[in-house]
Design an enzyme around this catalytic site. Structure first.
Site, PDB file in Angstrom:
ATOM      1  N   ASN A  30     117.181  77.382  79.956  1.00 14.41           N
ATOM      2  CA  ASN A  30     115.938  77.149  80.685  1.00 14.41           C
ATOM      3  C   ASN A  30     116.257  76.252  81.869  1.00 14.41           C
ATOM      4  OD1 ASN A  30     116.246  74.718  79.010  1.00 14.41           O
ATOM      5  ND2 ASN A  30     114.183  74.216  79.682  1.00 14.41           N
ATOM      6  N   HIS A  41     119.163  77.520  90.573  1.00 13.25           N
ATOM      7  CA  HIS A  41     119.696  77.517  89.214  1.00 13.25           C
ATOM      8  C   HIS A  41     120.923  76.622  89.085  1.00 13.25           C
ATOM      9  CE1 HIS A  41     117.216  80.829  87.642  1.00 13.25           C
ATOM     10  NE2 HIS A  41     117.208  81.238  88.896  1.00 13.25           N
TER      11      HIS A  41
END
Length: 179
Positions: A30, A41
């Site tokens: 996550n 990310h």
């Protein structure tokens, strides 16, 4: 980050970097709070995803998180099991991971990558109900997509050194290159 930025980050959804027919769709557990704050990310400086990706030969140079869209040019993408941003992955419930696994299966069926690489063996085990899964290629497939469980690249995962993590990523790269 300020307390206000932290609060806002917890409510952000980080967009996937994805396209049809990728060689490998990498899947984090996550988003961390810095990832949610930046929208990039694996954004935490101590995270070893970007160094392992480069050291394993997936990319010709080490990309910065802000360059994540360049992955598509290499046939690579990124998504997450669970969308909720947290300071640590262990803040997620098992149900969040199982629901994330169901959503991930639908995403893989939609985009049809050759490999799904889940970065975090404990999250993989919970999301897919594979309690005895180990790092490496899995028996399970989703349509024509093979699955590889990778070590969690978080700097908190002291069981894997940068070298051994890059070696495992390289094993996946070799398998992806053969497909």
């Amino acid at each position: 980050m300020t307390p206000e930025e932290l609060a806002a980050a917890r409510d952000r959804i980080v967009p996937d970097v994805v396209a049809d027919g990728l060689r490998v769709l990498f899947c984090g557990i996550n988003p961390g709070l810095l990832t949610a704050h930046t929208g990039h990310h694996f954004a935490r400086p101590g995270n070893r995803f970007w160094p392992a990706l480069h050291a394993s030969g997936f990319t010709p140079r080490q990309l910065a998180p802000a360059e994540q869209e360049e992955l598509l040019g290499y046939g690579l993408g990124i998504t997450n099991v669970a969308p909720r941003a947290t300071a640590k992955a262990d803040e997620l419930s098992d149900e969040e991971l199982r629901e994330g696994g169901r959503v991930l299966v639908a995403k893989v069926r939609r985009y049809r990558p050759r490999w799904l690489a889940v970065a975090g063996i404990t999250a993989y085990r919970t999301a897919f109900g594979e309690r005895t899964a180990r790092i490496g290629p899995q028996e399970r497939v989703i349509g024509g997509t093979r699955i590889w469980a990778l070590p969690n690249p978080s700097g908190l995962n002291a069981h894997w050194t940068p070298r051994t993590m890059a070696e495992e990523f390289a094993r996946l790269r070799a398998a992806a290159d053969q497909a």
